[in-house]
Design an enzyme around this catalytic site. Sequence first.
Site, mmCIF file in Angstrom:
data_model
loop_
_atom_site.group_PDB
_atom_site.id
_atom_site.type_symbol
_atom_site.label_atom_id
_atom_site.label_comp_id
_atom_site.label_asym_id
_atom_site.label_seq_id
_atom_site.Cartn_x
_atom_site.Cartn_y
_atom_site.Cartn_z
ATOM 1 N N ASN A 142 0.774 -1.256 0.090
ATOM 2 C CA ASN A 142 0.007 0.087 -0.013
ATOM 3 C C ASN A 142 0.885 1.111 0.005
ATOM 4 O OD1 ASN A 142 -2.547 -1.351 0.035
ATOM 5 N ND2 ASN A 142 -2.484 -1.526 2.219
ATOM 6 N N HIS A 191 -1.285 -7.163 5.714
ATOM 7 C CA HIS A 191 -2.358 -7.109 6.468
ATOM 8 C C HIS A 191 -2.037 -7.796 8.053
ATOM 9 C CE1 HIS A 191 -5.656 -6.836 3.117
ATOM 10 N NE2 HIS A 191 -5.064 -5.851 3.290
ATOM 11 N N TYR A 204 -0.353 -8.610 -2.841
ATOM 12 C CA TYR A 204 0.278 -7.439 -2.635
ATOM 13 C C TYR A 204 1.733 -7.346 -2.764
ATOM 14 C CZ TYR A 204 -4.013 -5.844 -0.025
ATOM 15 O OH TYR A 204 -5.498 -5.533 0.357
#
Length: 737
Positions: A198, A248, A257
């Site tokens: 992210n 996560h 990811y």
Amino acid sequence: MYRRWFLRLGGVAAAGMLGALAQAEAGHTPDDSFLRLRRRWREISAGSGYDPAAEPYRSRLAELGGRAARYRDTMAPARTHLWPDQAFPSFVATPRRLRTMAHAYVLDGTGLTGDAGLAAAVAAGVDHYRRHVYAAGADPAGNWWHWQIGVPKALLDAAVLIGPHLDERPSLALRDAVDHFVPERRLGAYRGTSTAANRVDLCLVMLLRAMLRSDPGKADLAVSALSPVFRYVSEGDGFYRDGSFIQHTYVPYQGAYGVTLLSGLTTMFAVLRGSPWEVADPVVFDAVDRSFAPFVRDGACMDLVRGRGVGRRPFGDHEKGHEIAAAILLLGDVAPAGTRARWHAMVKGWAVRNTYRPMLEHAESAVHARLAAIMADASVLAAPEPVGHRLLPMSARAVHRRPGWCAALSMASHRIGHYEHGNGENLRGWHTGSGMLYWWAGGHGEQYSDAFWPTVDPYRLPGTTVSTRRLPDGAGEGWGDTCTPWRWVGGATDGEYAAVGQHLSGLESTMEAFKSWFFLDDAVVCLGAGITCADGTRVETIVDNRRTDAPLAVEPGWAHLDGHGGYVVQGPLRTLRERRTGGGASRDYVTLWLDHGVDPRSAGYVYTLLPGASRAETRARAADPGRFRVMANSTRLQAVHVPSLGLTAANFWTAGAVGDLAASAPCAVLAREHGDGTATLTVSDPRCALDELTVTWSRPVAGMLGGDALRTGSTFTFRRLAAREGASITVTVRLSP
């Protein structure tokens, strides 16, 4: 392994429309740095370096142009939509269509190259979506990701590609909208949803935002905010020293990811090459070999590192493997020559062996030319599958490769969840962390790819020990927060063989078990002990569950599945052949399992998996009890001895002794004699709890040849194991004659 150095990318010659656009921009900003960034962004993101008149590019570009023309012609701006079939907010489809149109505008051969009308339509569409959905001050309802990453990345990409066709006023308005939803503080503290993949995506958005308005401050921030991504972590999200990658907090995620992170970083490295913001950090080079390559087999990324995305669509594992390969090839352009050559050979090997979803056939145009050049280069020899064992204790994952077959193990621990569900996905992945043992033999690279997840019995995943208690969809906390309380999960490996163990608690169950896997030269020996439950339901250990209609032969003590492999089993083996339906697909399965009964008290099992073995080889192995010996199978200790390998492997759940080995505390041990007068002793502390461990190996040791331990006779003392995060330590000794 690498010295810190500035990443360099050999320039890709801009041609056709890309070059023309670069020249056209010259009158719009005096800042040459941003002109070069925008030009490089077009080359990397949209694609370049190929002949648009040659196949398959000609057909692909024509198809792209056709789609863009349809989008242009059907655009009907209204308060509730930009296209009538995509009602707002349409977070994915509408921005993606605008980006597709922008790509058709900048790429040669689309039939719309440089079409001012198409560029104007993109500009109008971007501004319309900005006014009605992505407006500064709008309520960011729903998933934060759309507002801070997905939507701005697509809109900014389209805006940068069409350049001066987006006028000053809408350009400033888009800037303000991005600044509202992605304020600079999002790239401040490294926590929450601003970590790992992210964080890279947020930095990429910030870089595009900088390119949109030639803003050096935003470019500075985009690059400086990357720095936490390059630091090894010991908890939470990011890269670990053993090669694990977590997102996560609880989920091994190289295959989703991690792909986003790797692709984003390599894109930024390539775009920023030669600019004032050039990126320099070697961690990503190590990550290719330590974090990603171990989980790619023949071009497919293994599902045990793909989180909740495993069941999204058939052959999703191959798609993610292809994305990893594309990122590695782009990164290879900035790597040292030797590393680049090795990566090219590795990716070519994946492509050559990937017959189920051919990599070159399915490569996107932006990477197709790069891969095609390597495939056609006779000097690049396709690397074979490596042989060896990779154990990643911090993510409770293991991969074992041998000639002709591969196995991979997925476990849960106090730091790694049983499974991840979220956004309505993977609602029945309950038991994937209960010791799921994936394996591939020759000719079965699609075993878990072709509609496996929607059709498999979720209570009977191969290798697992489970209570058959019925669970609701999405049982347990979401986003991977389904950890067990136990710390003893991991093992020891010398890089070739391994002893791996898991102290297991069932998900939303009273079931408890001690499970061990001993990964050998042609087999995996599987032991279970202390299997106890009070759910009022049966407990089963699933020897295997293969998606196949192949003939199954079952004899006392062994079974064989034609074309797949064999099983040597102690105790009654239950079998089932069935056709299962789910997700619009139907597939045949052969299931083999051991029934421990209702509410067992300290049940156990012993079986051996023989990937790729013939029926005759399986029968012979079952008739040869001396091939290996189970030395212990209890809640205190599980161990095997394999005379032909000179190997004793043990998982000590408590301090104890077995055969020639004794350990002062819980640990995993491999003791191996090599036949040349030397031997190795490999140990680990899976619980990451020991300041000191002593292991006695009652063999006549003449002296130490290497390794981090203190020796007194046949006793070895290992210190500060807790700080090694479950990693193995190997000492080499010379044995007395």
